[in-house]
Design a protein around this motif. Sequence first.
Motif, short mmCIF file in Angstrom:
data_model
loop_
_atom_site.label_atom_id
_atom_site.label_comp_id
_atom_site.label_asym_id
_atom_site.label_seq_id
_atom_site.Cartn_x
_atom_site.Cartn_y
_atom_site.Cartn_z
N THR A 96 53.89 101.01 85.91
CA THR A 96 55.02 101.37 85.06
C THR A 96 55.13 102.89 84.99
O THR A 96 54.16 103.60 85.25
N CYS A 97 56.31 103.38 84.65
CA CYS A 97 56.54 104.82 84.52
C CYS A 97 57.70 105.00 83.54
O CYS A 97 58.34 104.02 83.13
N LYS A 121 59.49 100.14 93.49
CA LYS A 121 60.55 99.49 92.71
C LYS A 121 61.95 100.03 93.05
O LYS A 121 62.09 100.95 93.85
N CYS A 181 61.00 102.95 84.63
CA CYS A 181 61.10 101.49 84.47
C CYS A 181 60.74 101.04 83.06
O CYS A 181 60.99 99.89 82.70
N CYS A 183 57.14 103.30 91.29
CA CYS A 183 56.06 102.38 90.91
C CYS A 183 55.86 101.32 91.99
O CYS A 183 56.82 100.88 92.63
N CYS A 226 62.41 103.65 90.86
CA CYS A 226 61.31 104.58 90.59
C CYS A 226 60.25 104.36 91.66
O CYS A 226 60.41 103.51 92.54
ZN ZN Z 1 58.42 102.81 87.32
#
Ligand code: ZN
Length: 496
Positions: free
Chosen positions: A53-54, A36, A57, A41, A39
């Motif tokens: 996801t993290c 992304k 994000c 991901c 990040c």
């Molecule tokens: Zn993320």
Amino acid sequence: MSPTTPVTLAVTSEMMAKYEPVIGLEVHVQLKTKTKAFCACSTQFGDPPNSNTCPVCLGLPGALPVLNRAARDLAVRAALALGCKIQERSVFARKNYFYPDLPKGYQISQYELPLALEGSLEIEVDGAKKKIGITRVHMEEDAAKNLHEGFPDSDRWSYIDYNRCGMPLIEIVSEPDIRTPAEAYSYLTTLKQILEYTDVSDCNMEEGSLRCDANVSVRLRGASKFGTKVEAKNLNSFRYLAHALEYEIERQIGVLESGGTITQETRLWNVAAGRTESMRSKEFAHDYRYFPDPDLLPVSAAPALVEQVRREMPELPGAKRARFIADYGISAYDAGVLTSTRELASYFEAVVRAGANAKSAASWISVELLRRLNDAGKTIEECPVAPEALAELLGVVERGEITAASGKKVFSEMFDTGKKPAEIITAGGLAQISDSSAIETIARAIVAKSPDNVAKYKTGNEGVFKFFVGQVMRETKGQANPQIVNAILKRVLAEA
Ligand code: ZN
Ligand code: ADP
Ligand code: MG
């Protein structure tokens, strides 16, 4: 009368002719990166909802974004391919609005200082070329995907998939230079082709990696000022773009002709109803309270980087078209067909490299091959005929070892079975009969059987000659060399 009153007035072609549409497109493109925008991901499409996801994000407190350099480089590549001036320093801002698909409460987007400015794109409609200005190309992140349908309790709840949140996008904003739905269509097609050629994006409209919003207004022909514009959204196919524009142009003319005024607003294309519908009144930049994002450094695109991206730029469609015409001596039309995708163009070049005559390769690929691929619903990457095998077949036809008609049959079988041409020609006994004595034997037998037609031929009936040729071709299952057949028949008939 309220400006949003539905049009009851029938819009005549005379009314339509009085106005000129003005269109500007805003195209969002997902960059083809592995991770992304800010990040690590994954950007993989179709993964289980919310698995990619993290904290960054998802906008969790304390998480800090870091720009993905691959995204920046692809954005620079796209901007260069569109002839833009790259800004050495550009800045990410926060575009604040509240919506559940935006967990931070703002979208990271470039605003006052975008990555690139002042490009252009050449389009072609009915053979006429036209340049459409590109105002800017900027980077931003995508929002999550709201899922309002498809769940047992969808009547009460909406679901959100955050996998798309934080995907790297560029937005390409055109100048209001477009004048017809056909020009808009051509602009989007040309843009898509460039972005695919340069590997900036896979431009998959169904998966949402290419999305287009259209701004449209109308003005009386000859007027110098633009009319009030409406933004049409939800145009996720080329067809919807054209239809929505046609609808919207007619709607606006109807409103003006019945004495109303156009309200600046955002309208949604309703696919099922085939019309645009008011979604919200136009929001203004100040509604978003833009300000520079203090968590992110300015984006640096130093001249050295820009030069490197330029050096690594793949050949663009226009340049490839020109080169095909010049190097292979093929028509502009064939060059256009063969460069429609980068993969088709490299297939063609592989066939030529394998020894085929460029002109016949061009015509076999653009006629026979594309028809079969199209019927089979296959792309060129899935083509069962290897370039070397096609080159071999074209050589066999060129040297007169089989007729053009047999060549098509062999090709068809190659496509169905993936077999080599030699194998099919031998098994089918398709080798062209150039053996004069064999043809002469057949010709004599046929002439002997038709004294009536021989008599007609002798009294000057030329049409009968075709009858004899047809008989010989039938007897040889179309494999006799036509020049030899003609020569032998002339001689045999003269002697008869
Ligand atoms: Zn993320
Ligand atoms: P906004 O301030 O609403 O974002 P912009 O001037 O930035 O508007 O333009 C957004 C898009 O709308 C651009 O693609 C531009 O070409 C197009 N556009 C601007 N004015 C008009 C108009 N009067 N009619 C049609 N399109 C327009
Ligand atoms: Mg704007």
